[in-house]
Design an enzyme around this catalytic site. Structure first.
Site, PDB file in Angstrom:
ATOM      1  N   TYR A 189     -10.597  27.913 -23.987  1.00 54.22           N
ATOM      2  CA  TYR A 189     -11.733  28.643 -24.553  1.00 54.22           C
ATOM      3  C   TYR A 189     -11.344  29.559 -25.710  1.00 54.22           C
ATOM      4  O   TYR A 189     -12.161  29.837 -26.586  1.00 54.22           O
ATOM      5  CB  TYR A 189     -12.421  29.475 -23.467  1.00 54.22           C
ATOM      6  CG  TYR A 189     -13.262  28.691 -22.484  1.00 54.22           C
ATOM      7  CD1 TYR A 189     -13.359  27.302 -22.541  1.00 54.22           C
ATOM      8  CD2 TYR A 189     -13.965  29.348 -21.480  1.00 54.22           C
ATOM      9  CE1 TYR A 189     -14.129  26.600 -21.631  1.00 54.22           C
ATOM     10  CE2 TYR A 189     -14.750  28.648 -20.568  1.00 54.22           C
ATOM     11  CZ  TYR A 189     -14.822  27.272 -20.640  1.00 54.22           C
ATOM     12  OH  TYR A 189     -15.588  26.577 -19.737  1.00 54.22           O
ATOM     13  N   TYR A 208     -19.903  20.553 -28.994  1.00 53.66           N
ATOM     14  CA  TYR A 208     -20.492  21.623 -28.209  1.00 53.66           C
ATOM     15  C   TYR A 208     -21.770  22.032 -28.920  1.00 53.66           C
ATOM     16  O   TYR A 208     -21.747  22.404 -30.085  1.00 53.66           O
ATOM     17  CB  TYR A 208     -19.546  22.818 -28.080  1.00 53.66           C
ATOM     18  CG  TYR A 208     -20.109  23.913 -27.193  1.00 53.66           C
ATOM     19  CD1 TYR A 208     -19.984  23.838 -25.816  1.00 53.66           C
ATOM     20  CD2 TYR A 208     -20.799  25.003 -27.733  1.00 53.66           C
ATOM     21  CE1 TYR A 208     -20.515  24.825 -24.988  1.00 53.66           C
ATOM     22  CE2 TYR A 208     -21.334  25.984 -26.915  1.00 53.66           C
ATOM     23  CZ  TYR A 208     -21.181  25.892 -25.552  1.00 53.66           C
ATOM     24  OH  TYR A 208     -21.727  26.864 -24.729  1.00 53.66           O
TER      25      TYR A 208
END
Length: 336
Positions: free
Chosen positions: A301, A196
């Site tokens: 998440y 990410y």
């Protein structure tokens, strides 16, 4: 979507239109060094939506204002001449590995008269070589790797994340959750998918952006704190203070479009190269089970660590919470 595709494929191979090319998402992903072997594609067969024109694809994170890389004189690496040595506890890069994170395979080796313990995070042999071992996959332990400051070569088995993505990815339009990501090849359990990435910013700047956002909860979807090693008693002042954060909203790689699931097929791990860069650790996504081609890629998440399940029972708190749309049987109902 059709118009954006037409502009790229009919005009962006010609001279001119340079400003237009810089804003073109197709041009951005084609500029990646690995595009020929492991391309990123964008498709929408659902509606006429296009990616946010303000978003830019990048294949590496950048430092925002106030964030400085570690000075070169503080960078150190291992001195392993034989890269096979980088699997064992004598490798300087693995000095902080916890004892319970050793390989699943038979991990004892003899070097001269001294036994060595294999402690690096990956399988060494066979079809699973280079894949995270199960003991790591089911933990929240960080991954320690060799890096460019090390004496070992680029083929060192402990440079999986450093070598980068080896999987072609597709950003696609879902029917219910906006954009998502999938791969058109099978992914094995423990296989590295991608990092990410985004703009690495200070905690103060992250809070400013949250306050500026019309919907703070939406901004939090793209902000990930680099807090794995935060410790108020650390000797490193950079780890004692508020952690840096990665903002991928307007600048990131394809993983920026990976959706949340309460029953995900990937997990995000903190990956450390140089130990002087713990405050700048990578966010690396690995498959936690076999993922067949075409299945949407997801991760949790919050990695299951929050109080949303208890808060969801309180009607007063529900109105300020972000509803989860993952649709899995294990859905917690709310993200945060």
């Amino acid at each position: 979507m059709d118009e954006a595709t037409r502009l790229h494929f009919y005009h962006h191979g010609e001279p001119g239109r340079e400003d237009e090319k810089k804003r073109c998402h197709f041009c951005q992903i084609r500029s990646f060094a690995i595009h020929t072997r492991y391309p990123v594609t964008i498709v929408n067969t659902v509606d006429d939506a296009v990616l946010d024109p303000h978003f830019r694809f990048t294949d590496s994170s950048i430092f925002g204002k106030g964030v400085q890389p570690t000075k070169e004189e503080f960078l150190t690496g291992c001195e392993c001449i034989d890269s096979e040595d980088c699997q064992y506890d004598a490798c300087n890069c693995l000095q902080d590995v916890e004892d319970d994170s050793s390989d699943d395979e038979g991990d004892d080796s003899t070097y001269g008269e001294s036994p060595r313990k294999k402690v690096y995070a990956y399988h060494s042999h066979g079809a699973r070589a280079g894949h995270l071992c199960s003991r790591i996959l089911t933990s929240r332990n960080p991954i320690y790797e060799c890096h460019e400051s090390c004496a070992c070569g680029p083929d060192c088995p402990n440079r999986v994340v450093e070598r980068g993505r080896k999987i072609p990815l597709q950003v696609f339009r879902t029917s219910t959750r906006g954009w998502g990501v999938r791969s058109m090849v099978d992914i094995r359990k423990g296989q590295f998918v991608d990092k990410y990435m985004g703009e690495i910013i200070t905690a103060q700047e992250a809070n400013r952006r949250r306050a500026k956002s019309h919907i703070a909860e939406r901004k939090d979807v793209y902000l990930f704190a680099l807090d794995k090693f935060s410790d108020q008693e650390s000797y490193d002042e950079r780890l004692r203070g508020p952690p840096l954060e990665v903002d991928g909203e307007f600048m990131s790689g394809p993983t920026r479009f990976v959706n949340h699931s309460c029953n995900p097929n990937m997990r995000i791990f903190a990956r450390v190269g140089d130990h002087a860069d713990k405050h700048l650790h990578d966010l690396a996504l690995f498959a936690i089970r076999d993922i067949p081609r075409g299945e949407e890629l997801t991760f949790d998440y919050v990695d299951g660590i929050d109080d949303s399940e208890n808060d969801a029972l309180d009607p007063e708190k529900q109105k300020d919470m972000t509803r989860c749309l993952c649709g899995s049987e294990e859905c917690r109902g709310y993200l945060w």
